[in-house]
Design a protein around this motif. Sequence first.
Motif, PDB file in Angstrom:
ATOM      1  N   MET A  98       0.842  -1.200   0.000  1.00 61.09           N
ATOM      2  CA  MET A  98       0.000   0.000   0.000  1.00 61.09           C
ATOM      3  C   MET A  98       0.878   1.251   0.000  1.00 61.09           C
ATOM      4  O   MET A  98       1.832   1.345   0.766  1.00 61.09           O
ATOM      5  N   PRO A  99       0.600   2.234  -0.861  1.00 57.85           N
ATOM      6  CA  PRO A  99       1.384   3.478  -0.851  1.00 57.85           C
ATOM      7  C   PRO A  99       1.329   4.164   0.506  1.00 57.85           C
ATOM      8  O   PRO A  99       0.293   4.159   1.189  1.00 57.85           O
ATOM      9  N   ALA A 100       2.456   4.758   0.897  1.00 54.64           N
ATOM     10  CA  ALA A 100       2.556   5.334   2.245  1.00 54.64           C
ATOM     11  C   ALA A 100       1.525   6.436   2.473  1.00 54.64           C
ATOM     12  O   ALA A 100       0.989   6.575   3.577  1.00 54.64           O
ATOM     13  N   PHE A 101       1.223   7.217   1.445  1.00 53.70           N
ATOM     14  CA  PHE A 101       0.299   8.335   1.620  1.00 53.70           C
ATOM     15  C   PHE A 101      -1.111   7.868   1.988  1.00 53.70           C
ATOM     16  O   PHE A 101      -1.864   8.606   2.613  1.00 53.70           O
ATOM     17  N   VAL A 102      -1.453   6.640   1.600  1.00 53.77           N
ATOM     18  CA  VAL A 102      -2.810   6.145   1.857  1.00 53.77           C
ATOM     19  C   VAL A 102      -3.059   5.995   3.351  1.00 53.77           C
ATOM     20  O   VAL A 102      -4.193   6.157   3.826  1.00 53.77           O
ATOM     21  N   TYR A 103      -2.011   5.716   4.122  1.00 57.97           N
ATOM     22  CA  TYR A 103      -2.183   5.532   5.562  1.00 57.97           C
ATOM     23  C   TYR A 103      -2.579   6.830   6.268  1.00 57.97           C
ATOM     24  O   TYR A 103      -3.043   6.800   7.411  1.00 57.97           O
ATOM     25  N   LEU A 104      -2.371   7.962   5.611  1.00 59.01           N
ATOM     26  CA  LEU A 104      -2.761   9.228   6.221  1.00 59.01           C
ATOM     27  C   LEU A 104      -4.273   9.426   6.188  1.00 59.01           C
ATOM     28  O   LEU A 104      -4.816  10.181   6.989  1.00 59.01           O
ATOM     29  N   ILE A 105      -4.953   8.735   5.242  1.00 63.69           N
ATOM     30  CA  ILE A 105      -6.387   8.969   5.053  1.00 63.69           C
ATOM     31  C   ILE A 105      -7.218   8.533   6.257  1.00 63.69           C
ATOM     32  O   ILE A 105      -8.032   9.311   6.765  1.00 63.69           O
ATOM     33  N   PRO A 106      -7.062   7.281   6.773  1.00 68.65           N
ATOM     34  CA  PRO A 106      -7.889   6.910   7.936  1.00 68.65           C
ATOM     35  C   PRO A 106      -7.468   7.602   9.226  1.00 68.65           C
ATOM     36  O   PRO A 106      -8.250   7.642  10.192  1.00 68.65           O
ATOM     37  N   ALA A 107      -6.251   8.128   9.287  1.00 68.09           N
ATOM     38  CA  ALA A 107      -5.790   8.750  10.536  1.00 68.09           C
ATOM     39  C   ALA A 107      -6.518  10.062  10.806  1.00 68.09           C
ATOM     40  O   ALA A 107      -6.829  10.384  11.966  1.00 68.09           O
ATOM     41  N   ILE A 108      -6.799  10.828   9.763  1.00 70.29           N
ATOM     42  CA  ILE A 108      -7.372  12.165   9.955  1.00 70.29           C
ATOM     43  C   ILE A 108      -8.782  12.120  10.551  1.00 70.29           C
ATOM     44  O   ILE A 108      -9.065  12.852  11.507  1.00 70.29           O
ATOM     45  N   PRO A 109      -9.717  11.268  10.041  1.00 72.53           N
ATOM     46  CA  PRO A 109     -11.055  11.257  10.648  1.00 72.53           C
ATOM     47  C   PRO A 109     -11.070  10.858  12.117  1.00 72.53           C
ATOM     48  O   PRO A 109     -11.890  11.341  12.901  1.00 72.53           O
ATOM     49  N   PHE A 110     -10.158   9.955  12.505  1.00 74.38           N
ATOM     50  CA  PHE A 110     -10.156   9.473  13.890  1.00 74.38           C
ATOM     51  C   PHE A 110      -9.455  10.435  14.841  1.00 74.38           C
ATOM     52  O   PHE A 110      -9.898  10.638  15.976  1.00 74.38           O
ATOM     53  N   PHE A 111      -8.339  11.014  14.419  1.00 76.70           N
ATOM     54  CA  PHE A 111      -7.499  11.789  15.330  1.00 76.70           C
ATOM     55  C   PHE A 111      -7.295  13.238  14.906  1.00 76.70           C
ATOM     56  O   PHE A 111      -6.653  13.999  15.633  1.00 76.70           O
ATOM     57  N   GLY A 112      -7.783  13.624  13.736  1.00 75.59           N
ATOM     58  CA  GLY A 112      -7.598  15.000  13.273  1.00 75.59           C
ATOM     59  C   GLY A 112      -6.171  15.253  12.836  1.00 75.59           C
ATOM     60  O   GLY A 112      -5.338  14.351  12.767  1.00 75.59           O
ATOM     61  N   LEU A 113      -5.890  16.498  12.565  1.00 75.53           N
ATOM     62  CA  LEU A 113      -4.541  16.875  12.162  1.00 75.53           C
ATOM     63  C   LEU A 113      -3.634  16.969  13.385  1.00 75.53           C
ATOM     64  O   LEU A 113      -4.060  17.415  14.445  1.00 75.53           O
ATOM     65  N   GLY A 114      -2.374  16.566  13.238  1.00 73.71           N
ATOM     66  CA  GLY A 114      -1.435  16.682  14.348  1.00 73.71           C
ATOM     67  C   GLY A 114      -0.558  15.454  14.489  1.00 73.71           C
ATOM     68  O   GLY A 114      -0.659  14.494  13.709  1.00 73.71           O
ATOM     69  N   PRO A 115       0.286  15.458  15.500  1.00 72.13           N
ATOM     70  CA  PRO A 115       1.249  14.353  15.670  1.00 72.13           C
ATOM     71  C   PRO A 115       0.618  13.010  16.014  1.00 72.13           C
ATOM     72  O   PRO A 115       1.201  11.968  15.708  1.00 72.13           O
ATOM     73  N   VAL A 116      -0.569  13.008  16.651  1.00 73.53           N
ATOM     74  CA  VAL A 116      -1.201  11.731  16.989  1.00 73.53           C
ATOM     75  C   VAL A 116      -1.582  10.975  15.715  1.00 73.53           C
ATOM     76  O   VAL A 116      -1.359   9.768  15.599  1.00 73.53           O
ATOM     77  N   SER A 117      -2.142  11.686  14.747  1.00 72.54           N
ATOM     78  CA  SER A 117      -2.449  11.060  13.457  1.00 72.54           C
ATOM     79  C   SER A 117      -1.173  10.573  12.785  1.00 72.54           C
ATOM     80  O   SER A 117      -1.153   9.503  12.156  1.00 72.54           O
ATOM     81  N   GLY A 118      -0.103  11.358  12.918  1.00 76.44           N
ATOM     82  CA  GLY A 118       1.169  10.945  12.338  1.00 76.44           C
ATOM     83  C   GLY A 118       1.671   9.651  12.939  1.00 76.44           C
ATOM     84  O   GLY A 118       2.159   8.766  12.223  1.00 76.44           O
ATOM     85  N   ILE A 119       1.572   9.507  14.264  1.00 78.80           N
ATOM     86  CA  ILE A 119       2.024   8.277  14.920  1.00 78.80           C
ATOM     87  C   ILE A 119       1.133   7.103  14.526  1.00 78.80           C
ATOM     88  O   ILE A 119       1.612   5.991  14.291  1.00 78.80           O
ATOM     89  N   PHE A 120      -0.171   7.334  14.428  1.00 75.92           N
ATOM     90  CA  PHE A 120      -1.103   6.278  14.024  1.00 75.92           C
ATOM     91  C   PHE A 120      -0.727   5.723  12.652  1.00 75.92           C
ATOM     92  O   PHE A 120      -0.589   4.509  12.467  1.00 75.92           O
ATOM     93  N   ALA A 121      -0.524   6.610  11.688  1.00 79.71           N
ATOM     94  CA  ALA A 121      -0.148   6.173  10.343  1.00 79.71           C
ATOM     95  C   ALA A 121       1.233   5.527  10.336  1.00 79.71           C
ATOM     96  O   ALA A 121       1.467   4.543   9.626  1.00 79.71           O
TER      97      ALA A 121
END
Length: 248
Positions: A98-121
Amino acid sequence: GIEAIVSGLLALPPWLFILAVGLLAGRLGGRRLGLWSVAGLLLLWNLQLWEPTMQTLTLVLLATLVAVSLGLPIGIAAALSNRTYRLVMPVLDFMQTMPAFVYLIPAIPFFGLGPVSGIFATVIFSMPPAIRLTTLGLRQVPSELIEAADAFGSTPKQKLLKVQLPLAIPTIMAGINQTIMLALSMVVIAAMIGAGGLGGEVWKAIQRLQPGAGFEAGIAVVILAMILDRLTQKIGQKDKSRSLFRNQ
């Protein structure tokens, strides 16, 4: 928690942190590695990238800790059970292709923008090597040693903790090394959703058309990656030496 760790690292004088890393690198890998680590961190300090470097280091270490904490038990289960192995491997193939950028998509709805979404992805992206190499290390333990442990009446728990895991540690450490490298690369990409750190500096440089600032931040990422890579390699080599000595 992320903010507390970053604040704690920034509260330390940079020279003290650099000295501690240099001593650790020197103890694990010799004087040359220690001197190069000190020189690299001094360069980051001189480039005024110390705060984003500490942010990136925190994100990488936290993501690696979570990925390894989840990956090791799954890898052990896959090594001990063929049914689990057949179930886990296709999922890992899917995760790694899976392309790395795709992992950013589910992180944003759950955690919003910020470092927590970054760690999740980052955790999802960097977990497969920890699982794969844990499974590989355990499955490569010589069958003669497993049979000897069975002959001495070892329970499955004793066999795992005293025979299989100690012998698999070098391979497991290689998996942790790859997890750290993937986490570092993903943390840079996660700057697109507000993760900050050195990736944020690269992203700002792109937006402002400042190639010099982007190059400096890129060099900082390379230096941090090399230090973490060499340190984990040396730890793995020491564990391999202990395992060989134990076998002899």
